[in-house]
Motif scaffolding. Structure first.
Motif, PDB file in Angstrom:
ATOM      1  N   GLU A  54       0.846  -1.195   0.000  1.00 13.30           N
ATOM      2  CA  GLU A  54       0.000   0.000   0.000  1.00 13.30           C
ATOM      3  C   GLU A  54       0.878   1.241   0.000  1.00 13.30           C
ATOM      4  O   GLU A  54       1.831   1.354   0.769  1.00 13.30           O
ATOM      5  N   ARG A  55       0.554   2.187  -0.873  1.00  8.75           N
ATOM      6  CA  ARG A  55       1.347   3.414  -1.043  1.00  8.75           C
ATOM      7  C   ARG A  55       1.226   4.351   0.166  1.00  8.75           C
ATOM      8  O   ARG A  55       2.167   5.065   0.507  1.00  8.75           O
ATOM      9  N   GLY A 110      -5.633   4.209  -8.712  1.00  9.19           N
ATOM     10  CA  GLY A 110      -4.259   3.881  -9.069  1.00  9.19           C
ATOM     11  C   GLY A 110      -4.126   2.611  -9.879  1.00  9.19           C
ATOM     12  O   GLY A 110      -3.026   2.255 -10.324  1.00  9.19           O
ATOM     13  N   LEU A 159       8.781   4.069   0.496  1.00 11.39           N
ATOM     14  CA  LEU A 159       8.744   5.529   0.456  1.00 11.39           C
ATOM     15  C   LEU A 159       9.363   6.167   1.698  1.00 11.39           C
ATOM     16  O   LEU A 159       9.756   7.337   1.664  1.00 11.39           O
ATOM     17  N   LYS A 210       6.498   0.287  -8.586  1.00 12.13           N
ATOM     18  CA  LYS A 210       7.067   1.072  -9.683  1.00 12.13           C
ATOM     19  C   LYS A 210       7.001   0.350 -11.023  1.00 12.13           C
ATOM     20  O   LYS A 210       6.776   0.957 -12.067  1.00 12.13           O
ATOM     21  N   ASN A 265       3.392   2.386   3.048  1.00 10.30           N
ATOM     22  CA  ASN A 265       4.412   3.313   2.523  1.00 10.30           C
ATOM     23  C   ASN A 265       5.292   2.652   1.463  1.00 10.30           C
ATOM     24  O   ASN A 265       6.471   2.969   1.344  1.00 10.30           O
ATOM     25  N   HIS A 266       4.719   1.750   0.710  1.00  7.72           N
ATOM     26  CA  HIS A 266       5.449   1.070  -0.364  1.00  7.72           C
ATOM     27  C   HIS A 266       4.711   1.292  -1.686  1.00  7.72           C
ATOM     28  O   HIS A 266       3.515   1.015  -1.780  1.00  7.72           O
ATOM     29  N   GLU A 267       5.437   1.780  -2.679  1.00 10.26           N
ATOM     30  CA  GLU A 267       4.832   2.086  -3.975  1.00 10.26           C
ATOM     31  C   GLU A 267       5.379   1.170  -5.062  1.00 10.26           C
ATOM     32  O   GLU A 267       6.595   1.018  -5.211  1.00 10.26           O
TER      33      GLU A 267
END
Length: 497
Positions: A41-42, A248, A228, A211, A207-209
């Motif tokens: 999850e971003r 997204g 992130l 790419k 906090n992970h996106e």
């Protein structure tokens, strides 16, 4: 900050910590307890976008009151979509009941409450439409408990705040379903992730996106992810990927570069609510009252005066007022829309725009609304509303699906769309309403397409029936089963039957 790339292998990757990933993750772990799942999850919390209580209608979209699910064609009402959505919501209730019974999530009081669902119209033409809608729906067992009335005294009893200040000689009509609910999907989602995170083989990364996504020759996927908080890179290798990242999802589908994803585009629609700040007014209304949408309005913009239960407190909202933003997420970038335009989807997007000029006109009008305009819209539903009792709140961001169409070139879809690769290794959810309410049905269908061999086994079939007693059956044509299931889920979820 470390330059060292972390590598991991897993069987399932879920992208996005919303209601869809939570539902899929839980169902898969029930079906196969030893399954290894990683969730990315971003943002820093679950359910902060479309699943959050303030970012969706919370209606528990059951098609009891939403008039856009019963279009009128050549003078007759088509009930098929309403019946399908109502069936799907019954499936969701069964699954949530199972989770409560098995102590996998907390008290149902935290996420679901009984709130009557009503449709309300005025004027002779609209009254005639609502009566035809009632006649078309009420003969179906799933809508049997619907009540219709044009009696002013009855309407005043159902929704006193709505009828206050109106002329009793005017034409009004309403339908009511007492078994309606309000669902806090944010609370439900966080409760589901709280349980998931405690299970062996499940890891949740905030906090992970994501790419990059690339399918390898052996059909597995390599996913490149950035932490992130630290900037550290992670590479994950997995057999199956689900992208349930709300707005997204489309950019991630484009990054996956699969044939099945070609030609899809997105049209973002933002929203705002008028939120009541007067406790005395809030207590005078206890219903979800939906009206007719303006010409050209997207389904998520159907006006409603809406009793909500959020964080244990009763709230009252009106809206949503639609707007336009090039962001695909509430916490997204203004470059989301421009960057989503590719050579394979530009023609469908242009064609969809050409065929939806009324929508464009509607959005322009909505964006230009003044506070006075919004209060005038509210007073169509609450004639005596006072400006000092209401304040504007930003709601969620939705991305409607645009896809290729042989006849039109491109069409704008107002609903949810599941795209999966032929090999079943990737599935993506695009679109919006009625999304969250039908999440369980959507994920059951997805599992059927992406885990075909296992779905056919007696073991999985038995487990599905434990989670969803009506699994493999329809309820509208089985009144006794429907009645039994509604009674059981109402008791478990502490609802009015």
């Amino acid at each position: 900050m470390s330059d060292k790339t972390i590598r991991s292998n897993t069987e399932v990757v879920l992208i996005g910590a919303g209601i869809m990933s939570a539902t899929l993750g839980l169902i898969l772990k029930e079906l196969q307890p030893d399954l290894k799942i990683e969730i990315y999850e971003r943002l820093d919390v679950a359910a902060a976008e479309s699943s959050d209580a303030w970012n969706n209608a919370g209606t528990g979209h059951s098609a009891f009151c939403e008039l856009n699910y019963t279009p009128e064609k050549n003078g007759s009402i088509d009930p098929k979509k309403a019946i399908s959505i109502a069936e799907s919501f019954e499936v969701s209730r069964q699954f949530w009941s199972y989770l409560v019974q098995q102590n996998k999530i907390g008290s149902p009081d935290n996420f679901i409450k009984s709130v009557p669902h009503m449709s309300f119209v005025w004027g002779e033409k609209n009254v005639d439409y609502l009566k035809k809608r009632f006649d078309a729906l009420q003969k179906n067992p799933i809508f049997k408990e619907m009540v219709f009335s044009t009696d002013f005294a009855q309407l005043k009893e159902w929704m006193p705040l709505v009828m206050e200040g109106r002329d009793a000689t005017d034409k009004f009509a309403a339908t009511s379903m007492a078994i309606g609910t309000d669902v806090n999907f944010g609370e439900l989602t966080r409760s589901m992730f709280n349980y998931l995170g405690k299970l062996d083989g499940v890891t949740i990364h905030f906090n992970h996106e994501v790419k990059k996504l690339k399918q390898r020759e052996d059909k597995s996927w390599r996913i490149k992810i950035t932490d992130l908080a630290t900037g550290q890179t992670r590479k994950v290798y997995t057999k199956f990927v689900f992208i349930g990242a709300g707005g997204g999802s489309l950019p991630l589908l484009e990054k996956a570069n699969v044939a099945e994803g070609k030609g899809f585009g997105g049209f973002p629609v933002s929203g705002q609510w008028l939120k009541c700040t007067n406790p005395e007014v809030i207590l005078q209304h206890q219903a979800k009252v939906y009206g007719k949408a303006s010409v050209g309005a997207p389904p998520m913009s159907v006006p409603h005066i809406d009793t909500r239960m959020i964080n244990g407190e009763r709230a009252l909202l009106f809206g949503p007022f639609a707007g336009f933003s090039t962001r695909f997420l509430k916490n997204g970038s203004y470059m989301d829309l421009p960057l989503s335009i590719k050579t394979d989807n530009i023609m469908p997007m242009l064609a969809a725009g050409y065929h939806n000029i009324p929508l464009t006109k509607y959005l322009i009008e909505q964006v230009r609304q003044s506070p006075k305009d919004r209060m005038n819209a509210l007073r169509e539903y609450l004639p005596n509303a006072k400006s000092k009792d209401w304040k504007l709140e930003r709601a969620g961001q939705r991305v409607q699906v645009i896809k290729k169409d042989e006849k039109e070139g491109g069409i704008l879809e107002f609903g949810t769309e599941v795209i999966n690769t032929d090999d079943g290794t990737l599935a993506v959810l695009l679109g919006a309403s009625p999304g969250a309410s039908t999440a369980v049905s959507i994920m059951v269908g997805l599992i059927g397409k992406c885990f075909k061999d296992k779905v056919k086994t007696p073991e999985w079939d038995e487990k599905f029936k434990a989670m969803i007693p009506s699994y493999g059956q329809t309820l509208n044509d089985k009144p006794e089963l429907l009645s039994e299931i509604r009674k059981n889920t109402a008791a478990t979820l502490k609802l009015n039957n």
